[in-house]
Design a protein around this motif. Structure first.
Motif, PDB file in Angstrom:
ATOM      1  N   ILE A 258     -75.595  25.129  68.341  1.00 23.56           N
ATOM      2  CA  ILE A 258     -76.511  24.115  68.858  1.00 23.56           C
ATOM      3  C   ILE A 258     -76.649  23.023  67.811  1.00 23.56           C
ATOM      4  CG2 ILE A 258     -78.843  23.615  69.676  1.00 23.56           C
ATOM      5  CD1 ILE A 258     -79.050  26.501  70.582  1.00 23.56           C
ATOM      6  N   GLY A 259     -76.244  21.815  68.180  1.00 21.83           N
ATOM      7  CA  GLY A 259     -76.346  20.682  67.275  1.00 21.83           C
ATOM      8  C   GLY A 259     -77.483  19.763  67.689  1.00 21.83           C
ATOM      9  N   THR A 260     -78.488  19.620  66.834  1.00 18.42           N
ATOM     10  CA  THR A 260     -79.618  18.725  67.095  1.00 18.42           C
ATOM     11  C   THR A 260     -79.343  17.386  66.422  1.00 18.42           C
ATOM     12  OG1 THR A 260     -81.118  20.619  67.133  1.00 18.42           O
ATOM     13  CG2 THR A 260     -82.104  18.432  66.887  1.00 18.42           C
ATOM     14  N   TYR A 261     -79.496  16.295  67.188  1.00 19.72           N
ATOM     15  CA  TYR A 261     -79.151  14.972  66.669  1.00 19.72           C
ATOM     16  C   TYR A 261     -80.384  14.268  66.114  1.00 19.72           C
ATOM     17  CZ  TYR A 261     -74.662  15.714  68.876  1.00 19.72           C
ATOM     18  OH  TYR A 261     -73.437  16.231  69.219  1.00 19.72           O
ATOM     19  N   VAL A 262     -80.314  13.912  64.824  1.00 18.40           N
ATOM     20  CA  VAL A 262     -81.410  13.244  64.131  1.00 18.40           C
ATOM     21  C   VAL A 262     -80.859  11.954  63.524  1.00 18.40           C
ATOM     22  CG1 VAL A 262     -83.234  13.469  62.410  1.00 18.40           C
ATOM     23  CG2 VAL A 262     -82.378  15.510  63.597  1.00 18.40           C
ATOM     24  N   VAL A 263     -81.114  10.832  64.179  1.00 13.71           N
ATOM     25  CA  VAL A 263     -80.491   9.575  63.775  1.00 13.71           C
ATOM     26  C   VAL A 263     -81.044   9.056  62.455  1.00 13.71           C
ATOM     27  CG1 VAL A 263     -82.108   8.019  64.937  1.00 13.71           C
ATOM     28  CG2 VAL A 263     -79.710   7.346  64.676  1.00 13.71           C
ATOM     29  N   TRP A 264     -82.251   9.511  62.076  1.00 13.42           N
ATOM     30  CA  TRP A 264     -82.852   9.010  60.839  1.00 13.42           C
ATOM     31  C   TRP A 264     -82.083   9.459  59.602  1.00 13.42           C
ATOM     32  CZ3 TRP A 264     -85.782   5.485  62.652  1.00 13.42           C
ATOM     33  CH2 TRP A 264     -86.479   5.681  63.843  1.00 13.42           C
ATOM     34  N   ILE A 265     -81.357  10.553  59.704  1.00  8.40           N
ATOM     35  CA  ILE A 265     -80.602  11.028  58.543  1.00  8.40           C
ATOM     36  C   ILE A 265     -79.474  10.061  58.176  1.00  8.40           C
ATOM     37  CG2 ILE A 265     -79.149  12.890  57.638  1.00  8.40           C
ATOM     38  CD1 ILE A 265     -80.759  14.844  59.305  1.00  8.40           C
ATOM     39  N   PRO A 266     -78.530   9.746  59.093  1.00  5.99           N
ATOM     40  CA  PRO A 266     -77.479   8.794  58.712  1.00  5.99           C
ATOM     41  C   PRO A 266     -78.011   7.397  58.419  1.00  5.99           C
ATOM     42  CG  PRO A 266     -77.379   9.271  61.064  1.00  5.99           C
ATOM     43  CD  PRO A 266     -78.325  10.269  60.459  1.00  5.99           C
ATOM     44  N   LEU A 267     -79.102   7.012  59.085  1.00  5.24           N
ATOM     45  CA  LEU A 267     -79.665   5.689  58.810  1.00  5.24           C
ATOM     46  C   LEU A 267     -80.194   5.615  57.388  1.00  5.24           C
ATOM     47  CD1 LEU A 267     -80.435   2.888  59.863  1.00  5.24           C
ATOM     48  CD2 LEU A 267     -82.615   3.856  60.636  1.00  5.24           C
ATOM     49  N   ALA A 268     -80.936   6.630  56.978  1.00  7.62           N
ATOM     50  CA  ALA A 268     -81.463   6.652  55.612  1.00  7.62           C
ATOM     51  C   ALA A 268     -80.330   6.719  54.590  1.00  7.62           C
ATOM     52  CB  ALA A 268     -82.411   7.844  55.433  1.00  7.62           C
ATOM     53  N   GLU A 269     -79.308   7.520  54.875  1.00  4.53           N
ATOM     54  CA  GLU A 269     -78.165   7.627  53.956  1.00  4.53           C
ATOM     55  C   GLU A 269     -77.453   6.294  53.803  1.00  4.53           C
ATOM     56  OE1 GLU A 269     -76.876  12.308  54.669  1.00  4.53           O
ATOM     57  OE2 GLU A 269     -75.977  10.716  55.879  1.00  4.53           O
ATOM     58  N   SER A 270     -77.274   5.590  54.908  1.00  2.89           N
ATOM     59  CA  SER A 270     -76.575   4.305  54.832  1.00  2.89           C
ATOM     60  C   SER A 270     -77.386   3.285  54.044  1.00  2.89           C
ATOM     61  CB  SER A 270     -76.279   3.782  56.239  1.00  2.89           C
ATOM     62  OG  SER A 270     -77.472   3.448  56.928  1.00  2.89           O
ATOM     63  N   LEU A 271     -78.699   3.311  54.181  1.00  4.77           N
ATOM     64  CA  LEU A 271     -79.548   2.379  53.428  1.00  4.77           C
ATOM     65  C   LEU A 271     -79.493   2.687  51.930  1.00  4.77           C
ATOM     66  CD1 LEU A 271     -82.664   2.168  55.788  1.00  4.77           C
ATOM     67  CD2 LEU A 271     -80.863   0.440  55.470  1.00  4.77           C
ATOM     68  N   VAL A 272     -79.523   3.990  51.598  1.00  4.51           N
ATOM     69  CA  VAL A 272     -79.415   4.376  50.178  1.00  4.51           C
ATOM     70  C   VAL A 272     -78.043   3.987  49.630  1.00  4.51           C
ATOM     71  CG1 VAL A 272     -79.344   6.329  48.595  1.00  4.51           C
ATOM     72  CG2 VAL A 272     -81.091   6.244  50.381  1.00  4.51           C
ATOM     73  N   LEU A 273     -76.978   4.247  50.417  1.00  6.09           N
ATOM     74  CA  LEU A 273     -75.638   3.882  49.988  1.00  6.09           C
ATOM     75  C   LEU A 273     -75.519   2.379  49.810  1.00  6.09           C
ATOM     76  CD1 LEU A 273     -72.645   4.618  49.489  1.00  6.09           C
ATOM     77  CD2 LEU A 273     -72.269   4.352  51.950  1.00  6.09           C
ATOM     78  N   PHE A 274     -76.096   1.618  50.727  1.00 10.26           N
ATOM     79  CA  PHE A 274     -76.065   0.159  50.638  1.00 10.26           C
ATOM     80  C   PHE A 274     -76.741  -0.322  49.357  1.00 10.26           C
ATOM     81  CE2 PHE A 274     -77.972  -4.000  51.420  1.00 10.26           C
ATOM     82  CZ  PHE A 274     -76.879  -4.736  51.868  1.00 10.26           C
ATOM     83  N   ALA A 275     -77.929   0.208  49.087  1.00 10.18           N
ATOM     84  CA  ALA A 275     -78.653  -0.192  47.883  1.00 10.18           C
ATOM     85  C   ALA A 275     -77.874   0.164  46.621  1.00 10.18           C
ATOM     86  CB  ALA A 275     -80.037   0.468  47.866  1.00 10.18           C
ATOM     87  N   LEU A 276     -77.276   1.351  46.595  1.00 14.53           N
ATOM     88  CA  LEU A 276     -76.509   1.781  45.432  1.00 14.53           C
ATOM     89  C   LEU A 276     -75.283   0.897  45.224  1.00 14.53           C
ATOM     90  CD1 LEU A 276     -76.020   3.823  43.167  1.00 14.53           C
ATOM     91  CD2 LEU A 276     -74.819   5.267  44.818  1.00 14.53           C
ATOM     92  N   CYS A 277     -74.549   0.629  46.306  1.00 12.83           N
ATOM     93  CA  CYS A 277     -73.356  -0.217  46.201  1.00 12.83           C
ATOM     94  C   CYS A 277     -73.720  -1.622  45.732  1.00 12.83           C
ATOM     95  CB  CYS A 277     -72.638  -0.281  47.544  1.00 12.83           C
ATOM     96  SG  CYS A 277     -71.776   1.236  48.033  1.00 12.83           S
ATOM     97  N   MET A 278     -74.796  -2.189  46.294  1.00 13.96           N
ATOM     98  CA  MET A 278     -75.185  -3.540  45.901  1.00 13.96           C
ATOM     99  C   MET A 278     -75.618  -3.585  44.435  1.00 13.96           C
ATOM    100  SD  MET A 278     -74.535  -5.449  48.450  1.00 13.96           S
ATOM    101  CE  MET A 278     -73.273  -4.345  49.097  1.00 13.96           C
ATOM    102  N   TRP A 279     -76.258  -2.518  43.974  1.00 12.86           N
ATOM    103  CA  TRP A 279     -76.659  -2.484  42.562  1.00 12.86           C
ATOM    104  C   TRP A 279     -75.433  -2.452  41.654  1.00 12.86           C
ATOM    105  CZ3 TRP A 279     -76.092   1.448  38.811  1.00 12.86           C
ATOM    106  CH2 TRP A 279     -76.767   1.208  37.610  1.00 12.86           C
ATOM    107  N   ILE A 280     -74.451  -1.623  41.994  1.00  9.70           N
ATOM    108  CA  ILE A 280     -73.230  -1.557  41.187  1.00  9.70           C
ATOM    109  C   ILE A 280     -72.490  -2.889  41.221  1.00  9.70           C
ATOM    110  CG2 ILE A 280     -70.982  -0.428  40.935  1.00  9.70           C
ATOM    111  CD1 ILE A 280     -72.217   2.098  42.103  1.00  9.70           C
TER     112      ILE A 280
END
Length: 311
Positions: free
Chosen positions: A272-294
């Motif tokens: 059973i796979g439960t879909y939680v869209v907030w997880i990939p959204l939060a990850e992408s925002l963190v990744l975006f911030a990290l990439c922009m900082w570098i």
């Protein structure tokens, strides 16, 4: 003219317009190509060997991800020298880069949702029959995003394909969740493209061989990541990676949870796979911030190519 000014400087606004124009032109060309490729997908089919003779669009996500990635790389590689030569500060260049890298995926995601709604409203959409609601196939197929139309997915223990899964009823906010997932992917690829472009540009100042080695390494990594699941499972050197695709393993659960699909198993082995869209959204925002900082750290250390410097 690199000093600070009150409000938005002319240099920043000029750079922002230029960056938006670069993305806009590339995406416009991509959309122009998207139309005939969609026609080929629908009229000629896109299955098996026909895909080789009649290339078309089978996954809208796969189509736009490399476009954003390579556009972001091109902006970092080709336009930095020109911007600084025209008096644009590194800070203004970075601000314009970051804003555009966030706005363009958002606009593209909105465009996809509008197109999705249009094809459904006009009755031209092709939907999965086993799903409650309309999960598109054909040229607008977006496997990773369309899953978030539903609260959960149930796969029996003897199923070998996601097509054999059953889903919950479509959520009222399902289309919004689809757009959020689509946005998270586009944002991540734009951020990664910006980082790769900045790294390659920085390596260029170290000599051409450094750039060649980096490009070859990136190409090899892309080839490995794009390998089919069967290759990952059966090629001995990729067994460690293949473990991430083995159903029920801790690695597999982690990867699926990171994509927004939280997996659990019943006593009889039903997945059973439960879909939680907030997880990939939060990850992408963190990744975006990290990439922009570098990228900002690299931008502060980048110099104009000697051939472009004014005497």
């Amino acid at each position: 003219m690199t000093g600070k000014t009150q409000g938005l400087s002319k240099q920043f606004l000029l750079t922002l317009r230029r960056c938006l124009t670069v993305y806009g032109v590339v995406l416009a060309v991509g959309l122009l190509l998207f139309v005939p490729l969609c026609y080929q997908s629908v009229m000629l089919g896109y299955t098996g060997s026909s895909a080789i003779v009649f290339p078309g669009i089978n996954d809208v996500e796969l189509y736009f991800r490399p476009i954003l990635l390579f556009t972001a790389m091109a902006w970092q590689w080709f336009f930095f020298d020109s911007a600084l030569c025209h008096g644009v500060s590194r800070r203004s260049y970075m601000k314009a880069t970051a804003i555009t890298a966030a706005v363009v995926p958002l606009v593209l995601s909105a465009f996809y949702l509008v197109a999705r709604f249009t094809v459904i409203a006009t009755g031209t959409a092709i939907c999965y029959e086993k799903s409650d609601g309309c999960r598109l196939t054909g040229p607008f197929y977006a496997h990773l995003s369309e899953q978030f139309l539903y609260a959960w997915e149930r796969v029996s223990s003897d199923a070998f394909s996601a097509l054999e899964a059953t889903y919950s009823k479509e959520l009222a906010a399902g289309p919004l969740f689809v757009g959020m997932k689509f946005f998270s992917m586009m944002l991540a690829y734009t951020a990664i493209g910006t980082l790769i472009g900045a790294v390659l540009a920085w390596l260029a100042s170290k000599g051409i061989w450094a750039v060649v080695i980096a490009v070859v390494a990136f190409w090899y990594a892309a080839q490995q990541l794009s390998s089919s699941m069967s290759m990952l499972l059966y090629v001995p050197k990729m067994q460690a990676v293949g473990a991430f695709f083995q159903r029920g393993t801790a690695q597999n659960r982690l990867v699926q949870a990171m994509s927004g699909r939280v997996v659990s198993y019943t006593a009889d082995g039903v997945e059973i796979g439960t879909y939680v869209v907030w997880i990939p959204l939060a990850e992408s925002l963190v990744l975006f911030a990290l990439c922009m900082w570098i990228v900002w750290m690299l931008t502060k250390r980048r110099e104009i190519h000697p051939a472009r410097q004014r005497g």
